[in-house]
Enzyme design. Sequence first.
Site, PDB file in Angstrom:
ATOM      1  CD  GLU A 132       4.390 -32.282  41.757  1.00  0.00           C
ATOM      2  OE1 GLU A 132       5.071 -33.298  42.015  1.00  0.00           O
ATOM      3  OE2 GLU A 132       3.473 -32.259  40.922  1.00  0.00           O
ATOM      4  CD  GLU A 137       6.121 -34.354  37.665  1.00  0.00           C
ATOM      5  OE1 GLU A 137       5.944 -35.559  37.454  1.00  0.00           O
ATOM      6  OE2 GLU A 137       6.705 -33.934  38.683  1.00  0.00           O
TER       7      GLU A 137
HETATM    8  O1  AHR Z   1       3.782 -35.632  44.268  1.00  0.00           O
HETATM    9  C1  AHR Z   1       3.725 -36.930  43.725  1.00  0.00           C
HETATM   10  C2  AHR Z   1       3.875 -36.926  42.220  1.00  0.00           C
HETATM   11  O2  AHR Z   1       5.155 -36.469  41.897  1.00  0.00           O
HETATM   12  C3  AHR Z   1       2.980 -36.010  41.440  1.00  0.00           C
HETATM   13  O3  AHR Z   1       1.746 -36.573  41.174  1.00  0.00           O
HETATM   14  C4  AHR Z   1       3.742 -35.810  40.167  1.00  0.00           C
HETATM   15  O4  AHR Z   1       3.473 -34.571  39.568  1.00  0.00           O
HETATM   16  C5  AHR Z   1       5.194 -35.968  40.577  1.00  0.00           C
HETATM   17  O5  AHR Z   1       5.866 -36.855  39.770  1.00  0.00           O
END
Ligand code: AHR
Length: 503
Positions: A292, A173
Amino acid sequence: MPSARLTIDPHFAVGRIERRLFGGFVEHLGRHVYDGIHEPAHESADADGFRQDVVELVKELGVSTIRYPGGNFVSGFRWEDSVGPRDQRPRRLDLAWHSTETNQVGLHEFQGWLDQVGSDLMLAVNLGTRGTLEALDLLEYSNIAGGTTLSQRRIDNGRTDAFGVKMWCLGNEMDGPWQLGHRSAEDYGKIASQTAKAMRQLDPSIELVVCGSSSAHMPTFGEWERVVLTHTYEDVDYISCHAYYEEKDGDLGSFLASAVDMDGFIETVVATADHVKAVVGSSKTIDISFDEWNVWYLSRFQNVEKIEGVDNWPIAPRLLEDVYSVADAVVFGNLLISLLRHADRVRSASLAQLVNVIAPIMTEPGGPAWRQTTFFPFSITSRLAQGEALQLKLDAPTYETKDYGTVPLVDAVATHDAETGASAVFLVNRSQDEAVTLTIDIAALGDVSVLESHLIADEDVYAKNTLADRERVAPRANDTAAIAGGELTITLPPVSWTALSLG
Ligand code: AHR
């Protein structure tokens, strides 16, 4: 009762379903690792401290590749801290989650756990506060058989064979202002390209994921992908997408349509990647690693849970422990439908996360482990979705949402495995008050019958599984399914997710 129609034909395939689509994600965050998968004092723990009741649930969930060790955590992580004798490992401040990292579980222990659950490792390197050299060191430590200082250190630390990690994320990210070492797309594109080239020089067999946007609602979305891919197109294989959804301000209608947002996200990233492909004149295609995705009540974390204080860095605090409802599970199942429908370009995905932290599996220290409502759509889809995802023809009534305009009341995807002849259909009814009768034209599948049916629905759409009532919600059969004259009819209750296996 509203009705909808669907046609399934195995001749119209979207693409092969990669097992990696059913990946997971384990971050050093809250009680995920410590007091989650690892609890040495628990009665089910093995000699390495891993809870075997959790291992059994992770196996049942059916997760393929698991991304590790973060997440935001990775951008402050020194991998060397997590290897070697445990009693000599440093305790560090984890700035991302305002916690103390003891490093008692590191690369070797985690690989041991993966061997138990039967999943592959996907590693993220720190491109936030570190750079190309540290990424190369970790790759050498992990993938070189022997004969160098770092590979010998791995052997000395107890692992003779290389870890052989195939998939690597170039940071996490990096578009997010919250990220340690957050950069502009230009700056990140350059460091990602340089690191990718160097890593491939060391091990040409690896697959590389460059960071895309943390959400389709980032102000830089679209332009971030264009610029980053312009720098890295020939160096990487995948661009990442991250997306989390939650019900906001009681707007269940929009929340139930979250997959519409995910569809648009995927299709925009595909279009942007293909645009860059044309501009750079490449013959290769960049795919998506949706590494994610989940339902996450992020606003609760931001408003209630955040840890602060210069002398307050707890070990394994309770963070991001969302308790999921039936409605959450329906949205979650619909997100899986979206991923499957784009199986031609989404070739890897990681459910974020696995245990305790926005997770399908919960544990109580010294107590039981149990399945959240979201466990079921994942385990059932992972098991039944085999072969190829199919293009569907769906006719459904629509409804109005605040966030996504007019959307279909029903969503669906089907899969077909030519080798076994098995097919599966995954269905969602987004209506809050009406059942929908669905007629599916299955003539092209030949003479099939319903082998399995699974339904998640409840009179209370906010029903949850909790420590006190761990089996309040479970899938049951949708026994309204009937086949006659090449058509399958089924009733989908309001706010429901259904899976059918046909063969
Ligand atoms: O999954 C929780 C968080 O969400 C992770 O650490 C991050 O990559 C995202 O913002």
